[in-house]
Enzyme design. Sequence first.
Site, mmCIF file in Angstrom:
data_model
loop_
_atom_site.group_PDB
_atom_site.id
_atom_site.type_symbol
_atom_site.label_atom_id
_atom_site.label_comp_id
_atom_site.label_asym_id
_atom_site.label_seq_id
_atom_site.Cartn_x
_atom_site.Cartn_y
_atom_site.Cartn_z
ATOM 1 N N ARG A 135 0.811 -1.224 0.000
ATOM 2 C CA ARG A 135 0.000 0.000 0.000
ATOM 3 C C ARG A 135 0.844 1.274 0.000
ATOM 4 O O ARG A 135 0.366 2.333 0.373
ATOM 5 C CB ARG A 135 -0.992 0.006 1.171
ATOM 6 C CG ARG A 135 -1.987 -1.153 1.133
ATOM 7 C CD ARG A 135 -3.021 -1.030 2.236
ATOM 8 N NE ARG A 135 -3.987 -2.112 2.145
ATOM 9 C CZ ARG A 135 -3.858 -3.294 2.768
ATOM 10 N NH1 ARG A 135 -2.778 -3.503 3.523
ATOM 11 N NH2 ARG A 135 -4.773 -4.224 2.647
ATOM 12 N N GLU A 199 4.437 18.150 -24.815
ATOM 13 C CA GLU A 199 4.007 18.434 -23.451
ATOM 14 C C GLU A 199 4.532 19.788 -22.978
ATOM 15 O O GLU A 199 3.881 20.474 -22.186
ATOM 16 C CB GLU A 199 4.457 17.327 -22.502
ATOM 17 C CG GLU A 199 3.781 15.980 -22.730
ATOM 18 C CD GLU A 199 2.340 15.941 -22.235
ATOM 19 O OE1 GLU A 199 1.876 16.938 -21.647
ATOM 20 O OE2 GLU A 199 1.679 14.899 -22.433
ATOM 21 N N GLU A 253 -6.597 15.393 -9.172
ATOM 22 C CA GLU A 253 -7.322 15.752 -10.387
ATOM 23 C C GLU A 253 -8.809 15.945 -10.151
ATOM 24 O O GLU A 253 -9.660 15.533 -10.949
ATOM 25 C CB GLU A 253 -7.097 14.677 -11.467
ATOM 26 C CG GLU A 253 -7.388 15.161 -12.881
ATOM 27 C CD GLU A 253 -7.000 14.134 -13.930
ATOM 28 O OE1 GLU A 253 -5.907 14.303 -14.497
ATOM 29 O OE2 GLU A 253 -7.764 13.192 -14.160
ATOM 30 N N ARG A 257 -6.276 20.247 -11.867
ATOM 31 C CA ARG A 257 -5.294 19.403 -12.545
ATOM 32 C C ARG A 257 -5.765 18.929 -13.914
ATOM 33 O O ARG A 257 -4.960 18.533 -14.753
ATOM 34 C CB ARG A 257 -4.925 18.207 -11.656
ATOM 35 C CG ARG A 257 -3.783 17.377 -12.243
ATOM 36 C CD ARG A 257 -3.191 16.411 -11.251
ATOM 37 N NE ARG A 257 -2.143 15.626 -11.873
ATOM 38 C CZ ARG A 257 -1.227 14.943 -11.203
ATOM 39 N NH1 ARG A 257 -1.230 14.946 -9.894
ATOM 40 N NH2 ARG A 257 -0.309 14.246 -11.840
ATOM 41 N N HIS A 268 -5.092 10.364 -26.469
ATOM 42 C CA HIS A 268 -5.159 8.997 -25.955
ATOM 43 C C HIS A 268 -5.996 8.109 -26.875
ATOM 44 O O HIS A 268 -5.711 6.914 -27.020
ATOM 45 C CB HIS A 268 -5.751 8.984 -24.553
ATOM 46 C CG HIS A 268 -4.778 9.408 -23.498
ATOM 47 N ND1 HIS A 268 -5.180 9.709 -22.208
ATOM 48 C CD2 HIS A 268 -3.435 9.595 -23.518
ATOM 49 C CE1 HIS A 268 -4.120 10.037 -21.493
ATOM 50 N NE2 HIS A 268 -3.053 9.993 -22.269
#
Length: 376
Positions: A135, A199, A253, A257, A268
């Site tokens: 985790r 980017e 996000e 974001r 994508h």
Amino acid sequence: MSPAAGGSGRADGDDAAGDARTVEVGGESPYAVHVGPGVLSRLAAHAEPGRRVLVVHQQGREDFAREAAELLAAQGAAPELAVVPDAEAAKRVEVLAGLWARLGQSGFTRSDLVVGIGGGATTDLAGFVAASWLRGVQVVQVPTSLLAVVDAAVGGKTGINTAEGKNLVGAFHPPVEVLCDPAWLQTQPRADYVSGLAEVIKCGFIADPAILDLIEAAPERAVDPSLDPALALELITRAVRVKAEVVAADLTESSLREILNYGHTFGHAIEQVEHFTWRHGDAVAVGMVYVAELAHRAGVTDADLVERHRRVLGAVGLPTAYRPGRWEELRTAMGRDKKTRGSTLRFVVLEGLARPTRLVAPSEEDLEAAYAALSG
């Protein structure tokens, strides 16, 4: 949706590595991004006697991985090298499971460390390995590509791909440090470096127009970091600062974001339709032109700004068009985008330069017309 000026991400000038620049990423789990010569030496600070370190590295980056392992071992740590496939092939479930097996067989505990060395796919994978093992264990990211340092390695997003789409499985897991020597980027194939510029240019459109001005003034120098290392360092630092300010304000996000996904919904979709044979930055470049065309048809973005997308991206050799006849596949792929809510598509668009906002539920007519503008 614009990031606040002078936010938590800030360049602090030269640091102890010489000419390196440091950008601090604030938020609940603050860390530093160091960009400049000699920064790999900072990895030694994360070593201690007996600490296990899995050095996950991309094929072709064996020299960097061995150097990292030597730095760690010199401080008494116990590094193990784990090579992974190049590019998106690294982000398969089978590769992830193999790394989990390595961690289990070596007895990695929560006090141990993962180091990711390579391009964006490798840092995505290494970050998710660290996020998911017990985790959460610490990860240091060592990006060796332009795309990785300005995007994947900064911000704490980690993930792997499935047959249904890119990065659909992942976690938010900030690194404890990011280290990048721009000299490494000079070893990239030119096409890969140019892809990473997409980017950087995205950051110019959404938040820092000075990036666009620098590239437009000298596109032939912007595409080759060996010609003008100072320009490369400036572009990298500015792009990292944009991302740092945004993720410090919105790690998961939930709102702000999303602006970092400018051009990514259609980008994508291209990657998925092309079975990940397109470079990520190339797909995002086309995605930015697509969303600019879409926003223009929705009355949000003016024609001059749409044209500037084509001009800046084209000046460095990035694609600004896509082939016809694939609309149905692309539309289906966009429906799986992480920003989609139910059946409602959501896009980050520009009201003006550095003025991002959302476009929710554009008409099917506008969606298809924007595609036609790319493929006509």
